[in-house]
Enzyme design. Structure first.
Site, PDB file in Angstrom:
ATOM      1  N   ASN A 195      -5.349  -2.847 -16.496  1.00  0.00           N
ATOM      2  CA  ASN A 195      -5.378  -1.922 -15.314  1.00  0.00           C
ATOM      3  C   ASN A 195      -5.479  -0.403 -16.179  1.00  0.00           C
ATOM      4  OD1 ASN A 195      -5.055  -0.093 -13.347  1.00  0.00           O
ATOM      5  ND2 ASN A 195      -3.022  -0.690 -12.474  1.00  0.00           N
ATOM      6  N   ARG A 206      -8.690  -4.881 -13.369  1.00  0.00           N
ATOM      7  CA  ARG A 206      -8.475  -4.230 -12.039  1.00  0.00           C
ATOM      8  C   ARG A 206      -9.447  -2.968 -11.865  1.00  0.00           C
ATOM      9  NH1 ARG A 206      -4.569   0.494  -9.991  1.00  0.00           N
ATOM     10  NH2 ARG A 206      -4.936   0.194  -7.783  1.00  0.00           N
ATOM     11  N   HIS A 230      -5.559  -1.333  -2.162  1.00  0.00           N
ATOM     12  CA  HIS A 230      -4.357  -2.414  -2.147  1.00  0.00           C
ATOM     13  C   HIS A 230      -4.596  -3.622  -1.781  1.00  0.00           C
ATOM     14  CE1 HIS A 230      -1.515   1.269  -1.296  1.00  0.00           C
ATOM     15  NE2 HIS A 230      -1.510   1.154  -2.567  1.00  0.00           N
ATOM     16  N   HIS A 248       2.340  -2.692   2.607  1.00  0.00           N
ATOM     17  CA  HIS A 248       2.448  -2.296   1.318  1.00  0.00           C
ATOM     18  C   HIS A 248       2.982  -0.954   1.228  1.00  0.00           C
ATOM     19  CE1 HIS A 248       1.250  -2.540  -3.234  1.00  0.00           C
ATOM     20  NE2 HIS A 248       1.394  -1.156  -2.946  1.00  0.00           N
ATOM     21  N   GLY A 308       4.453   1.454  -1.209  1.00  0.00           N
ATOM     22  CA  GLY A 308       4.805   1.889  -2.595  1.00  0.00           C
ATOM     23  C   GLY A 308       4.734   3.399  -2.454  1.00  0.00           C
ATOM     24  N   ARG A 354       0.796  11.732  -0.302  1.00  0.00           N
ATOM     25  CA  ARG A 354      -0.432  11.912   0.631  1.00  0.00           C
ATOM     26  C   ARG A 354       0.115  12.119   2.093  1.00  0.00           C
ATOM     27  NH1 ARG A 354      -2.744   6.980  -2.301  1.00  0.00           N
ATOM     28  NH2 ARG A 354      -3.431   7.612  -4.063  1.00  0.00           N
ATOM     29  N   ASP A 412      10.102  10.676  -4.501  1.00  0.00           N
ATOM     30  CA  ASP A 412      10.576   9.407  -4.727  1.00  0.00           C
ATOM     31  C   ASP A 412      11.709   8.836  -3.800  1.00  0.00           C
ATOM     32  OD1 ASP A 412      12.639   7.316  -5.740  1.00  0.00           O
ATOM     33  OD2 ASP A 412      11.839   7.746  -7.679  1.00  0.00           O
ATOM     34  N   GLY A 468       7.326  -1.119  -3.781  1.00  0.00           N
ATOM     35  CA  GLY A 468       8.808  -0.431  -4.105  1.00  0.00           C
ATOM     36  C   GLY A 468       9.728  -0.107  -2.889  1.00  0.00           C
ATOM     37  N   ILE A 469       8.979   0.416  -2.094  1.00  0.00           N
ATOM     38  CA  ILE A 469       9.854   0.649  -0.910  1.00  0.00           C
ATOM     39  C   ILE A 469      10.121  -0.369   0.110  1.00  0.00           C
ATOM     40  CG2 ILE A 469      10.133   2.237   1.141  1.00  0.00           C
ATOM     41  CD1 ILE A 469       8.296   4.295  -0.586  1.00  0.00           C
ATOM     42  N   GLU A 511       9.941  -3.454  -0.537  1.00  0.00           N
ATOM     43  CA  GLU A 511      10.986  -4.611  -1.189  1.00  0.00           C
ATOM     44  C   GLU A 511      12.447  -4.067  -1.334  1.00  0.00           C
ATOM     45  OE1 GLU A 511       9.356  -5.931  -4.942  1.00  0.00           O
ATOM     46  OE2 GLU A 511       7.208  -5.630  -3.986  1.00  0.00           O
ATOM     47  N   GLU A 570       0.570  -7.920  -8.400  1.00  0.00           N
ATOM     48  CA  GLU A 570      -0.863  -7.616  -8.452  1.00  0.00           C
ATOM     49  C   GLU A 570      -1.481  -8.077  -9.607  1.00  0.00           C
ATOM     50  OE1 GLU A 570      -1.758  -3.707  -6.331  1.00  0.00           O
ATOM     51  OE2 GLU A 570       0.261  -3.657  -6.955  1.00  0.00           O
TER      52      GLU A 570
HETATM   53  P1  AMP Z   1       5.479   1.324  -6.373  1.00  0.00           P
HETATM   54  O1  AMP Z   1       4.396   2.456  -6.083  1.00  0.00           O
HETATM   55  O2  AMP Z   1       5.485  -0.039  -5.592  1.00  0.00           O
HETATM   56  O3  AMP Z   1       6.064   1.316  -7.592  1.00  0.00           O
HETATM   57  O4  AMP Z   1       6.833   2.197  -5.371  1.00  0.00           O
HETATM   58  C1  AMP Z   1       7.028   3.209  -5.847  1.00  0.00           C
HETATM   59  C2  AMP Z   1       8.360   3.714  -4.694  1.00  0.00           C
HETATM   60  O5  AMP Z   1       9.194   2.652  -4.527  1.00  0.00           O
HETATM   61  C3  AMP Z   1       8.953   4.985  -4.967  1.00  0.00           C
HETATM   62  O6  AMP Z   1       8.940   5.833  -3.733  1.00  0.00           O
HETATM   63  C4  AMP Z   1      10.384   4.631  -5.194  1.00  0.00           C
HETATM   64  O7  AMP Z   1      11.183   5.643  -4.903  1.00  0.00           O
HETATM   65  C5  AMP Z   1      10.600   3.295  -4.298  1.00  0.00           C
HETATM   66  N1  AMP Z   1      11.689   2.633  -4.535  1.00  0.00           N
HETATM   67  C6  AMP Z   1      11.955   1.906  -5.668  1.00  0.00           C
HETATM   68  N2  AMP Z   1      12.886   1.255  -5.592  1.00  0.00           N
HETATM   69  C7  AMP Z   1      13.517   1.561  -4.675  1.00  0.00           C
HETATM   70  C8  AMP Z   1      14.824   1.498  -3.990  1.00  0.00           C
HETATM   71  N3  AMP Z   1      15.902   0.554  -4.459  1.00  0.00           N
HETATM   72  N4  AMP Z   1      15.011   1.823  -2.767  1.00  0.00           N
HETATM   73  C9  AMP Z   1      14.260   2.869  -2.087  1.00  0.00           C
HETATM   74  N5  AMP Z   1      13.065   2.939  -2.782  1.00  0.00           N
HETATM   75  C10 AMP Z   1      12.658   2.453  -3.785  1.00  0.00           C
END
Ligand code: AMP
Length: 394
Positions: free
Chosen positions: A7, A87, A176, A204, A206, A237, A278, A326-327, A329, A380
């Site tokens: 990637n 990718r 995605h 999705h 994230g 965004r 975040d 991330g969010i 999950e 992915e």
């Molecule tokens: P990704 O782009 O899939 O890596 O997701 C990134 C996002 O997931 C960020 O906003 C992180 O704050 C959020 N994230 C990761 N771990 C957690 C968690 N344990 N609780 C809440 N948000 C999380």
């Protein structure tokens, strides 16, 4: 067989070496800050005791070529590559499935680069260096947009003059796709039903976020559009917005279209509302009674809920909703607020299951609910490896 998944971003290269079909991760890592004085290469590899060892190298890595050479040297004794899966963010309408890369494919991808000026040139840079470094290895491009290419015209067309579509490709493409496709397949495996029989909404969530309406394994609508800016609220965004806001801002603030594009992409979303992109930090701030953070979470989850409603209508009936990335999950509160008030539609979350959710696939609906709510860990890179194998074998 060993598949290297790459990637290539504008200043980074992420990679994984996977043994297929066992899916064993042999090595993984990333080169960051390419072109800066001190770049960083983090390499993890499976050792003789079957544990992942981490090595960090600091060096001046001046371009993608130097980055890929450094990665190759680290992989050297484990590799015996069968193929490389790259990718690629945007294929326009050119490709709706992975494709073996040759000079003609590169030419076509160069032609659609204007659709993803931040991503496609970096993806192409990685591909071109790999073609030179690995001349005997088959190379495959796997596209973020491909999964959405089956959308019907009523979902992908904007209500704009036809000529903008036919001359300039102005339409919704969606992104995605690799993740939506992977988690839908995982959900079907978990539910022990053929994917072709299931209607699913995939979320999705994230740093970027998108929803997809999936009918029998095919995407029939998705929330991101011509660019990743449309749809759900994201880390930085804005997601859906009245297009006239841009014209108004230009008039009253004198900002240029580039300023507003940057505002929408980098300073909006969670960050725009509460100053933090975040979600972990936003949740912490809300717990400390920060009103802006609470508002950011409320807007974020309300918009997810609206998309669930819209895609339920688009699909007619649904078997399940998938939360991933991330969010999706890791944030039970976001899942809970996004489903809150949808009980009459059969969407009922179980609080205990929701808070305890872990593992590759986990059900979090209450026992009397007829719609499955699934937390699915996305992967992915594994999906790119799988699609690469399919492509070279067909
Ligand atoms: P990704 O782009 O899939 O890596 O997701 C990134 C996002 O997931 C960020 O906003 C992180 O704050 C959020 N994230 C990761 N771990 C957690 C968690 N344990 N609780 C809440 N948000 C999380």
């Amino acid at each position: 067989m060993n598949i290297l998944v790459l990637n290539s971003g504008s200043s980074s290269i992420k990679y994984q070496l996977l043994e297929m079909p066992s899916t064993t991760l042999l090595a993984a890592g990333q080169v960051e800050r390419i072109g800066e004085v001190e770049s960083r290469l983090t390499h993890r590899r499976r050792n003789a005791e079957d544990k992942m060892e981490v090595h960090v190298h600091m060096a001046h890595i001046r371009n993608h070529r130097a980055g890929l050479v450094a990665i190759t040297e680290l992989l050297d004794d484990t590799m015996q590559l069968t193929a490389i899966g790259h990718r690629v963010v945007h294929a326009g309408e050119a490709f709706s499935a992975p494709i073996r890369i040759d000079a003609q494919v590169i030419e076509i991808l160069r032609g659609v680069s204007e659709l993803a000026p931040l991503h496609n040139p970096a993806n192409l840079a990685g591909i071109e260096v790999c073609l030179e470094l690995f001349q005997d290895i088959q190379q495959v491009a796997v596209f973020d947009t491909a999964f959405h290419q089956g959308m019907p015209a009523h979902a992908y067309r904007y209500a704009l003059p036809n000529s903008l579509y036919s001359k300039h490709g102005v339409r919704r493409y969606g992104f995605h796709g690799t993740s939506h496709s992977y988690v839908a397949r995982q959900a079907a495996l978990h539910l022990q039903k053929p994917l072709e029989t299931l209607n699913l909404i995939s979320l999705h969530l994230g740093n970027g976020a998108s929803a997809a309406a999936i009918h029998g394994g095919r995407c029939i609508d998705t929330s991101m559009g011509m660019t990743p800016m449309e749809g759900l609220m994201m880390g930085t965004r804005c997601g859906d917005i009245d297009p006239a806001v841009a014209f108004y801002l230009q008039r009253v603030t004198g900002q240029s279209s580039a300023d507003i594009e940057s505002l929408y992409n980098h300073n909006s979303g969670l960050k725009g509302i509460c100053g933090e992109n975040d979600m972990r930090e936003v949740l912490r701030m809300a717990d400390a009674d920060d009103n802006a953070a609470q508002l950011a979470i409320d807007i974020y989850c309300y918009r997810i809920k609206k998309y669930i409603g819209a895609y339920l209508a688009a699909l007619g009936r649904i078997d399940g909703i998938i939360f991933t990335a991330g969010i999706g999950e890791n944030a039970p509160r976001v899942r809970q607020l996004s489903c809150h008030g949808l009980e009459a539609l059969g969407i009922v979350i179980d609080e205990t299951r929701n808070v305890r959710a872990q593992g590759d696939v986990c059900e979090i609906q209450s026992s009397n609910a007829n719609i499955k709510l699934l937390v699915v860990r996305t992967n992915e890179e594994l999906e790119i490896a799988r699609q690469t194998v399919e492509c070279i074998e067909c």
